[in-house]
Scaffold this motif. Sequence first.
Motif, PDB file in Angstrom:
ATOM      1  N   ALA A  17       0.822  -1.217   0.000  1.00 49.09           N
ATOM      2  CA  ALA A  17       0.000   0.000   0.000  1.00 49.09           C
ATOM      3  C   ALA A  17       0.851   1.260   0.000  1.00 49.09           C
ATOM      4  O   ALA A  17       0.552   2.230  -0.700  1.00 49.09           O
ATOM      5  CB  ALA A  17      -0.938  -0.014   1.213  1.00 49.09           C
ATOM      6  N   ILE A  18       1.911   1.247   0.806  1.00 48.43           N
ATOM      7  CA  ILE A  18       2.776   2.429   0.881  1.00 48.43           C
ATOM      8  C   ILE A  18       3.799   2.389  -0.255  1.00 48.43           C
ATOM      9  O   ILE A  18       4.067   3.404  -0.898  1.00 48.43           O
ATOM     10  CB  ILE A  18       3.506   2.484   2.241  1.00 48.43           C
ATOM     11  N   SER A  19       4.358   1.208  -0.509  1.00 47.25           N
ATOM     12  CA  SER A  19       5.384   1.080  -1.548  1.00 47.25           C
ATOM     13  C   SER A  19       4.876   1.532  -2.900  1.00 47.25           C
ATOM     14  O   SER A  19       5.625   2.120  -3.682  1.00 47.25           O
ATOM     15  CB  SER A  19       5.867  -0.374  -1.647  1.00 47.25           C
ATOM     16  N   ARG A  20       3.621   1.248  -3.205  1.00 53.05           N
ATOM     17  CA  ARG A  20       3.076   1.611  -4.515  1.00 53.05           C
ATOM     18  C   ARG A  20       3.062   3.116  -4.731  1.00 53.05           C
ATOM     19  O   ARG A  20       3.011   3.589  -5.849  1.00 53.05           O
ATOM     20  CB  ARG A  20       1.665   1.059  -4.707  1.00 53.05           C
ATOM     21  N   GLU A  21       3.114   3.871  -3.669  1.00 56.70           N
ATOM     22  CA  GLU A  21       3.147   5.337  -3.826  1.00 56.70           C
ATOM     23  C   GLU A  21       4.423   5.781  -4.537  1.00 56.70           C
ATOM     24  O   GLU A  21       4.423   6.759  -5.273  1.00 56.70           O
ATOM     25  CB  GLU A  21       3.072   6.019  -2.451  1.00 56.70           C
ATOM     26  N   GLY A  22       5.520   5.089  -4.273  1.00 58.55           N
ATOM     27  CA  GLY A  22       6.773   5.443  -4.936  1.00 58.55           C
ATOM     28  C   GLY A  22       7.166   6.884  -4.653  1.00 58.55           C
ATOM     29  O   GLY A  22       7.083   7.375  -3.536  1.00 58.55           O
ATOM     30  N   LYS A  23       7.557   7.580  -5.714  1.00 59.18           N
ATOM     31  CA  LYS A  23       8.026   8.947  -5.546  1.00 59.18           C
ATOM     32  C   LYS A  23       6.883   9.918  -5.239  1.00 59.18           C
ATOM     33  O   LYS A  23       7.128  11.082  -4.934  1.00 59.18           O
ATOM     34  CB  LYS A  23       8.788   9.400  -6.797  1.00 59.18           C
ATOM     35  N   ASN A  24       5.634   9.446  -5.342  1.00 55.68           N
ATOM     36  CA  ASN A  24       4.496  10.294  -5.001  1.00 55.68           C
ATOM     37  C   ASN A  24       4.249  10.350  -3.495  1.00 55.68           C
ATOM     38  O   ASN A  24       3.343  11.052  -3.050  1.00 55.68           O
ATOM     39  CB  ASN A  24       3.220   9.774  -5.672  1.00 55.68           C
ATOM     40  N   PHE A  25       5.035   9.605  -2.733  1.00 56.42           N
ATOM     41  CA  PHE A  25       4.769   9.504  -1.306  1.00 56.42           C
ATOM     42  C   PHE A  25       4.796  10.867  -0.620  1.00 56.42           C
ATOM     43  O   PHE A  25       4.086  11.095   0.362  1.00 56.42           O
ATOM     44  CB  PHE A  25       5.776   8.549  -0.642  1.00 56.42           C
ATOM     45  N   TYR A  26       5.616  11.776  -1.165  1.00 53.94           N
ATOM     46  CA  TYR A  26       5.720  13.085  -0.509  1.00 53.94           C
ATOM     47  C   TYR A  26       4.344  13.750  -0.385  1.00 53.94           C
ATOM     48  O   TYR A  26       4.072  14.479   0.564  1.00 53.94           O
ATOM     49  CB  TYR A  26       6.677  13.999  -1.285  1.00 53.94           C
ATOM     50  N   GLN A  27       3.481  13.469  -1.356  1.00 59.44           N
ATOM     51  CA  GLN A  27       2.154  14.106  -1.328  1.00 59.44           C
ATOM     52  C   GLN A  27       1.337  13.613  -0.130  1.00 59.44           C
ATOM     53  O   GLN A  27       0.521  14.356   0.419  1.00 59.44           O
ATOM     54  CB  GLN A  27       1.392  13.816  -2.627  1.00 59.44           C
ATOM     55  N   MET A  28       1.564  12.377   0.256  1.00 59.17           N
ATOM     56  CA  MET A  28       0.832  11.850   1.406  1.00 59.17           C
ATOM     57  C   MET A  28       1.228  12.599   2.672  1.00 59.17           C
ATOM     58  O   MET A  28       0.432  12.741   3.599  1.00 59.17           O
ATOM     59  CB  MET A  28       1.132  10.360   1.586  1.00 59.17           C
ATOM     60  N   LYS A  29       2.470  13.071   2.705  1.00 57.23           N
ATOM     61  CA  LYS A  29       2.919  13.762   3.905  1.00 57.23           C
ATOM     62  C   LYS A  29       2.565  15.255   3.887  1.00 57.23           C
ATOM     63  O   LYS A  29       2.503  15.885   4.933  1.00 57.23           O
ATOM     64  CB  LYS A  29       4.426  13.582   4.076  1.00 57.23           C
ATOM     65  N   THR A  30       2.351  15.801   2.703  1.00 57.89           N
ATOM     66  CA  THR A  30       2.029  17.232   2.663  1.00 57.89           C
ATOM     67  C   THR A  30       0.524  17.489   2.735  1.00 57.89           C
ATOM     68  O   THR A  30       0.106  18.600   3.013  1.00 57.89           O
ATOM     69  CB  THR A  30       2.572  17.887   1.378  1.00 57.89           C
ATOM     70  N   MET A  31      -0.266  16.469   2.517  1.00 62.50           N
ATOM     71  CA  MET A  31      -1.732  16.680   2.537  1.00 62.50           C
ATOM     72  C   MET A  31      -2.207  16.939   3.963  1.00 62.50           C
ATOM     73  O   MET A  31      -1.725  16.311   4.899  1.00 62.50           O
ATOM     74  CB  MET A  31      -2.441  15.413   2.013  1.00 62.50           C
ATOM     75  N   PRO A  32      -3.205  17.816   4.121  1.00 63.26           N
ATOM     76  CA  PRO A  32      -3.741  18.047   5.465  1.00 63.26           C
ATOM     77  C   PRO A  32      -4.746  16.973   5.847  1.00 63.26           C
ATOM     78  O   PRO A  32      -5.916  17.244   6.145  1.00 63.26           O
ATOM     79  CB  PRO A  32      -4.436  19.413   5.318  1.00 63.26           C
ATOM     80  N   VAL A  33      -4.273  15.748   5.797  1.00 62.98           N
ATOM     81  CA  VAL A  33      -5.108  14.602   6.148  1.00 62.98           C
ATOM     82  C   VAL A  33      -4.292  13.777   7.143  1.00 62.98           C
ATOM     83  O   VAL A  33      -3.139  13.460   6.879  1.00 62.98           O
ATOM     84  CB  VAL A  33      -5.432  13.739   4.904  1.00 62.98           C
ATOM     85  N   PRO A  34      -4.877  13.470   8.294  1.00 63.06           N
ATOM     86  CA  PRO A  34      -4.122  12.697   9.288  1.00 63.06           C
ATOM     87  C   PRO A  34      -3.586  11.405   8.682  1.00 63.06           C
ATOM     88  O   PRO A  34      -4.237  10.776   7.845  1.00 63.06           O
ATOM     89  CB  PRO A  34      -5.161  12.402  10.368  1.00 63.06           C
ATOM     90  N   TYR A  35      -2.396  11.018   9.103  1.00 65.57           N
ATOM     91  CA  TYR A  35      -1.772   9.809   8.556  1.00 65.57           C
ATOM     92  C   TYR A  35      -2.646   8.588   8.797  1.00 65.57           C
ATOM     93  O   TYR A  35      -2.754   7.704   7.943  1.00 65.57           O
ATOM     94  CB  TYR A  35      -0.396   9.598   9.193  1.00 65.57           C
ATOM     95  N   LYS A  36      -3.295   8.549   9.942  1.00 73.35           N
ATOM     96  CA  LYS A  36      -4.143   7.387  10.252  1.00 73.35           C
ATOM     97  C   LYS A  36      -5.297   7.293   9.251  1.00 73.35           C
ATOM     98  O   LYS A  36      -5.704   6.200   8.862  1.00 73.35           O
ATOM     99  CB  LYS A  36      -4.709   7.497  11.667  1.00 73.35           C
TER     100      LYS A  36
END
Lengths: 581, 244
Positions: free
Chosen positions: A421-440
Motif C-alpha cells: 500500500a505504501i510502496s506503490r506510492e513510490g516517488k508520489n509519497f511526498y504528497q501523502m505527507k504534505t496533505m492536510p489529512v491525518p496519517y491514520k
Amino acid sequence: MTQFVTLLKVLFKSRYRRDRGVVGKARYRSLMEQKTGGKFDPMWIVYGLLGLIAVPVVAGICWLVAVYTPVFAANGLLPYMLLMIYITVMLAVLVFGLIGMLTYVYINRDAEFLAGLPIKGWKLFLAKLCMVYLGELALAAGIIVPVGITMGIAGGFGFAFYVSILLSVLFVPALPLLLASLLAIPLMYCVSFFKNKGALTSIVVLLLVGTVFTAYYTVYFKFIAFQQGGTGDADIEAAVAGLISGLQSVKYVLYPVFALIEFGMALPTFGMTGAGAQLLALGIALAAMAAVVGITSFIANLVYSKSAAAQLENSSKRAKRAMAYESSGGVMKALIKKEWRTLIRETAFAFQCLFGLVVGPVLVVILSLNFKSSFSGAAETAGELTGAALDPALVQTLLSGIIMAIILMIVSGMNITASTAISREGKNFYQMKTMPVPYKTQVQAKLWLSLMISMPGSVIAFVIGAFLIPIPPLEAVLEGLFLCVYSYAFACFALRMDLMKPKLNWTTPTQAVKSNRSSTAPLLLNMLTGMVLAASFIVLGIFVSVLLAIGVLLVLVIAAAPLLHRYLFKSADRLFEEIEP
Amino acid sequence: MLQIENLSKQYANSGVYAVENLNLTVNPGEIFGFLGPNGAGKTTTIKMLTGILPFQYGRISVAGIDIKADPIGAKRNIGYVPDSGVVYDKLSGAEYLNFMADVYGVPANARREKIDALLATFNLTDAAGNQIRSYSHGMKQKIVVIGALLHDPKLWVLDEPLTGLDPQSSFDLKNMMRRHCDAGNTVFFSTHVLEVAEKICDRIGIVNKGHLVFVGSMKDIKEWKRDESLEKLFLDITGADPFQ
C-alpha cells in the motif's frame, strides 16, 4: 554487440540490483548495525522460507512424474506427457510474459532516456526482450529441470535426453514470449481507443489469466480422473482420447518443441530412426526456433519502435475528454478513489493485486467439482471394500477445508494490496505527507481498499464453494464470517509490514511489488497460516465436530483482529512520520 | 506567516547536520527567495517546513500554527510544489485537481470557477481530461502548481518552480506569485536562477552547508556590498570560485 551487452548489463542491474538507496537508508543501516552487529540481510530468511515451501512442492511434482512415467511410457504417451508439461510452462510464460511485455518493453518510463542513446532501436528492443526472457527462463527452469531429470531417470533415457531438457529450458519460454510480444500488439491497439487504457489492459490480462487457468485445470482434472478411474464419467475415455488427439495436432504447431522431445527420446523423425533421426530432429528444432525468433523479433521490433515514438510524442489524439468537477463526498472517499484508480490503471499493480480475486473463484469451482467426484468415488470404493459406508460429512469437511485453504492462501494471501500500500506510492509519497489529512486516515483508506478487494473475493469464492459442496447454512455463515475477519486481520498485519519499511525508490511498478520484502514476507506467512488453519479445521472437524472447528477458528481470528488492528494503528503516525522520501 | 526557530536536522548516526540552527521569519505579503548551492540544505529545509521530513530540534510555525503540535492545521495553510514534478500520472488532470480539492476541502460549488481559471491561465484546459502521464514535463509542473493553489494557501512553497516552464508560463507564474502576496499571503521559493530572485523577491536568504548565512533585501545587499550584484554576493558567501 558491445553496445547490446552493455545495455543488457545496465538493464539487468537496474531491474535486479537490491535497493541500497535513499529511503530510510540511514535508519536501516543503523538498525542493522545495532541489532546484528554485521551486514546480515533479513531477506535471506524470506528466501529460506520460500525454499522450504518450494522444496516439498517440487518434490511432490517430481514424485508424480516418477510414478506416471512408466505408465505413460507403456502406453506410448510419454512424449505427450512431456509436451503437456512444456505446454503448462508455456501457458504460464504467456500470461506473465504478456504482462512483462506490456509493462517493461512496450510501455515503459525509460523510453525517453533510451531513445536518446546512440543505440539502434532493434538493439534496445532485443535487450528489453532479453530482460523479460531472463525472468521467464528462471520460471521455466524451476519447473522443467527437476521434472526433466526425474523423467530421464525414471524412463532410463540417455545423454541426449538431458541435452534436450537443457535446450528446452532455453526454447520453451522463448516461443510463448514471442507470441506474447505479438499478442500485445492488437491488445495495445484496441485499448488505445478507450479512455482508461491502463485499466482496460489490466482487466483484459486478468480475464486472460482466468480463462487460461480454467482451461488448464479443466483439462488437468479430466486427465487425472481418467487415471484414477473414479469419476463415473462415462465419456472420460473418449475425452482423454480426444485430448491425445488434440496433443497430436498441437505437436505440429509446436513442432520446434516436439522435435526436441523426438531428439531427446530418440523417436522416429520423418520415417527415419537412430542417430540420423535424432540429428535431424535437433536440426529441425534449432532451425525452426531460429526462424520463429527472427520473424517475431522483426515484427515486434517494428511495433516497439512505433510504440516508443507514440509514447515520446505523447500522442493522445483519441483521448480528449470533457472536464468534470466532481466532489467525492469526503476525504476518505477521495483517497480510496485515488487509490483504486492508480492501482487499476497500472497493469503490473492490478495484476498482482487482483490475481487472487480472479483465480480464486475459478480454482474453487474446479476443485470443488473435481474433488467432490474423486472423494465420492473413493467413498464408494471404501464402502465396497470395508462393507461400511464412508460418512458423507467427512467428505464435506475435507472439501470445506480445501476451499478454505484456497481462499486463505490465494484470494487473501496473494492479494498484495495491503502489503504494498505504501510502496506503490513510490516517488508520489511526498504528497501523502504534505496533505492536510491525518496519517491514520490515509492508512485507513489504504486498508479499506485492500478489504474492498479481498473480502468480496473471499465471499464470492466461498459462496460458490458452499453452494457446490454443499455446506449447511449455519456452518456456511460462520465460515464466511471467519474468512472476512481473517481478511481484515491479515490486511492490518500486511499494511503494518509495509509501513515499517516501504520500498519507494522504484523505477518500474514491478519493482515495487516483486523485489519487496514487505510483499513477500506477509504472503509467505499467510500461506503458512492458511495451511495450518485449514488443516486444523479438517482435523478438528473430522475428529470432533465441524461446528467446534469453525468456532475455534472464529475465536482465534476475532481475538487476533483487534490486536492486529491496534498493532497497525497504534504506530501508524510514528512510522509514517519516520519515512523520509 | 512563517516562523522558523533554531531548526536543526541531523541524519541518524552520522553526526552530520543537514540544517543547523536556522532562524528565519517570513512576513505576510512577502516573496522570499531561498538560495544556496547544491547540497546546501534548501530542499531539506523546504521538506521540513512542509511536513515531509521530521526534524529533531527547533520549531516551525505556519500562520501561527506549530507544525509539530498541529500538523494538519499547518498543512492546510501550505501549498507545496516540489522540484521533481512527480505526480499521480495515472490520473487525468481533472481527476488530480478534484482529488486535491477534496483533500484540501475546496467546496464543490467553488472549485469549478477556480479550476477553470487556473487551467486557462496555464493553457491546460484542453489537456485536463487526459492522463497526466501523457503530459510534457512542463505540463506536469503546471498541473502540480494548479493543484497547490486550489485551496488559496496562505503560504505557497515552491522548490525550483520555473524549471521546465515555457517563457509565457514562467511569466504568468511570477505574476501569480506577486498577486498571491499582494493579497496578504506569502511565497517561499527556492531557485538557482539568481536573476529571477533579484527581480521578484522582496527578500532573499542564502543557505550554505546547512547554515543560513544571509537574509535581506536587494537594498540590503547593495548597502552592504556597495552595488555588487546578487551573483557576486552569492559566490562570495558560498565560497565558490567563479573561475574553477
